[in-house]
Design a protein around this motif. Sequence first.
Motif, mmCIF file in Angstrom:
data_model
loop_
_atom_site.group_PDB
_atom_site.id
_atom_site.type_symbol
_atom_site.label_atom_id
_atom_site.label_comp_id
_atom_site.label_asym_id
_atom_site.label_seq_id
_atom_site.Cartn_x
_atom_site.Cartn_y
_atom_site.Cartn_z
ATOM 1 N N GLY A 114 0.783 -1.227 0.000
ATOM 2 C CA GLY A 114 0.000 0.000 0.000
ATOM 3 C C GLY A 114 0.818 1.282 0.000
ATOM 4 O O GLY A 114 0.276 2.363 -0.187
ATOM 5 N N ARG A 115 2.122 1.169 0.190
ATOM 6 C CA ARG A 115 2.951 2.386 0.177
ATOM 7 C C ARG A 115 3.207 2.849 -1.257
ATOM 8 O O ARG A 115 3.272 2.057 -2.183
ATOM 9 C CB ARG A 115 4.296 2.133 0.855
ATOM 10 N N THR A 116 3.384 4.136 -1.391
ATOM 11 C CA THR A 116 3.708 4.736 -2.681
ATOM 12 C C THR A 116 5.171 4.464 -3.013
ATOM 13 O O THR A 116 6.022 4.496 -2.127
ATOM 14 C CB THR A 116 3.468 6.255 -2.617
ATOM 15 N N VAL A 117 5.455 4.233 -4.289
ATOM 16 C CA VAL A 117 6.832 4.032 -4.754
ATOM 17 C C VAL A 117 7.197 5.228 -5.626
ATOM 18 O O VAL A 117 6.484 5.559 -6.577
ATOM 19 C CB VAL A 117 6.976 2.712 -5.535
ATOM 20 N N VAL A 118 8.312 5.864 -5.272
ATOM 21 C CA VAL A 118 8.760 7.072 -5.955
ATOM 22 C C VAL A 118 10.216 6.890 -6.381
ATOM 23 O O VAL A 118 11.034 6.378 -5.608
ATOM 24 C CB VAL A 118 8.640 8.305 -5.021
ATOM 25 N N LEU A 125 5.498 6.029 -9.197
ATOM 26 C CA LEU A 125 5.192 4.851 -10.012
ATOM 27 C C LEU A 125 3.871 4.195 -9.628
ATOM 28 O O LEU A 125 3.375 3.347 -10.354
ATOM 29 C CB LEU A 125 6.311 3.824 -9.895
ATOM 30 N N GLY A 126 3.333 4.539 -8.476
ATOM 31 C CA GLY A 126 2.101 3.906 -7.996
ATOM 32 C C GLY A 126 2.299 3.375 -6.598
ATOM 33 O O GLY A 126 3.166 3.833 -5.856
ATOM 34 N N THR A 127 1.494 2.357 -6.253
ATOM 35 C CA THR A 127 1.577 1.774 -4.914
ATOM 36 C C THR A 127 1.916 0.293 -4.990
ATOM 37 O O THR A 127 1.662 -0.368 -5.998
ATOM 38 C CB THR A 127 0.253 1.947 -4.141
ATOM 39 N N VAL A 128 2.464 -0.201 -3.896
ATOM 40 C CA VAL A 128 2.794 -1.623 -3.792
ATOM 41 C C VAL A 128 1.489 -2.384 -3.578
ATOM 42 O O VAL A 128 0.788 -2.164 -2.591
ATOM 43 C CB VAL A 128 3.770 -1.886 -2.629
ATOM 44 N N THR A 129 1.162 -3.258 -4.518
ATOM 45 C CA THR A 129 -0.082 -4.026 -4.432
ATOM 46 C C THR A 129 0.153 -5.465 -3.999
ATOM 47 O O THR A 129 -0.781 -6.129 -3.548
ATOM 48 C CB THR A 129 -0.826 -4.031 -5.778
ATOM 49 N N GLU A 130 1.384 -5.928 -4.140
ATOM 50 C CA GLU A 130 1.676 -7.330 -3.837
ATOM 51 C C GLU A 130 3.176 -7.491 -3.673
ATOM 52 O O GLU A 130 3.951 -6.696 -4.214
ATOM 53 C CB GLU A 130 1.184 -8.190 -5.009
ATOM 54 N N LEU A 131 3.573 -8.514 -2.938
ATOM 55 C CA LEU A 131 4.980 -8.880 -2.804
ATOM 56 C C LEU A 131 5.095 -10.378 -2.986
ATOM 57 O O LEU A 131 4.188 -11.130 -2.632
ATOM 58 C CB LEU A 131 5.513 -8.480 -1.430
ATOM 59 N N ALA A 160 15.459 3.829 0.026
ATOM 60 C CA ALA A 160 14.921 4.055 1.367
ATOM 61 C C ALA A 160 13.500 3.514 1.459
ATOM 62 O O ALA A 160 12.736 3.569 0.488
ATOM 63 C CB ALA A 160 14.935 5.542 1.701
ATOM 64 N N ILE A 161 13.173 3.003 2.632
ATOM 65 C CA ILE A 161 11.803 2.622 2.937
ATOM 66 C C ILE A 161 11.377 3.526 4.081
ATOM 67 O O ILE A 161 11.841 3.391 5.206
ATOM 68 C CB ILE A 161 11.697 1.129 3.322
ATOM 69 N N ARG A 162 10.517 4.503 3.727
ATOM 70 C CA ARG A 162 10.051 5.483 4.712
ATOM 71 C C ARG A 162 8.583 5.215 5.030
ATOM 72 O O ARG A 162 7.928 4.432 4.348
ATOM 73 C CB ARG A 162 10.214 6.903 4.161
ATOM 74 N N GLU A 163 8.088 5.878 6.047
ATOM 75 C CA GLU A 163 6.682 5.734 6.423
ATOM 76 C C GLU A 163 5.745 6.124 5.290
ATOM 77 O O GLU A 163 4.715 5.505 5.089
ATOM 78 C CB GLU A 163 6.361 6.577 7.663
ATOM 79 N N ASP A 164 6.102 7.159 4.546
ATOM 80 C CA ASP A 164 5.211 7.675 3.515
ATOM 81 C C ASP A 164 5.486 7.125 2.116
ATOM 82 O O ASP A 164 4.626 7.211 1.247
ATOM 83 C CB ASP A 164 5.264 9.203 3.479
ATOM 84 N N ALA A 165 6.675 6.572 1.880
ATOM 85 C CA ALA A 165 6.998 6.111 0.524
ATOM 86 C C ALA A 165 8.224 5.210 0.515
ATOM 87 O O ALA A 165 9.021 5.213 1.444
ATOM 88 C CB ALA A 165 7.251 7.316 -0.382
ATOM 89 N N ILE A 166 8.343 4.483 -0.578
ATOM 90 C CA ILE A 166 9.537 3.691 -0.860
ATOM 91 C C ILE A 166 10.254 4.417 -1.991
ATOM 92 O O ILE A 166 9.660 4.681 -3.043
ATOM 93 C CB ILE A 166 9.166 2.259 -1.273
#
Length: 183
Positions: A114-118, A125-131, A160-166
């Motif tokens: 669910g985090r945003t990827v920048v 680029l969008g959000t993480v929907t699956e791993l 970086a993996i932050r609270e608001d984004a990857i």
Amino acid sequence: MIPHLLYSEKDYVLIGEITKVHGLHGELKLYPYSGQPENIRRYPRLALLGPNGTDPEFFPLTAIRVQGGTAIIRLEGIVDRRQAESCVGLAVLVAREDLPPLDGDEFYWREIEGRTVVCTDGRSLGTVTELFSNGAQDIMVVSDGEEERLIPIVGDIVVAIREDAIIIDPPPGLLEINRSSVE
């Protein structure tokens, strides 16, 4: 049906389900959703939850061995095939308090869904929907609603993996070669 809404996600993490009985002495085959059955060894106890249950029932984990993509487990108090058969189809949970501490560069998959990827250039680029794991590394599926991209979670790419984004710094061509349209 896995009873996602019948337990508190604040207190428990859903890690898999019991798929079969193994042998005559109460062993169970556990399918781990992470694809990493060896990680089950880290937990001192597992909780089983049925489709109509509201409170997970804890069982100390007494034995485990990995068999392919599953774990063969033995739980205290489940000693014969009849008892084991009553567990088939149950959800397997771990209490959050039983999760092992992580190193600074580690994370739980559930924490980044669910985090945003920048990108480092500011492009979203969008959000993480699956791993998932491909055996060599973890992969995140990033979707913007129109396209999906597969991004390896490796140190050279994930900055970086932050609270608001990857934040990622993809090598040339990575974003173009592995995208597909969302259907």
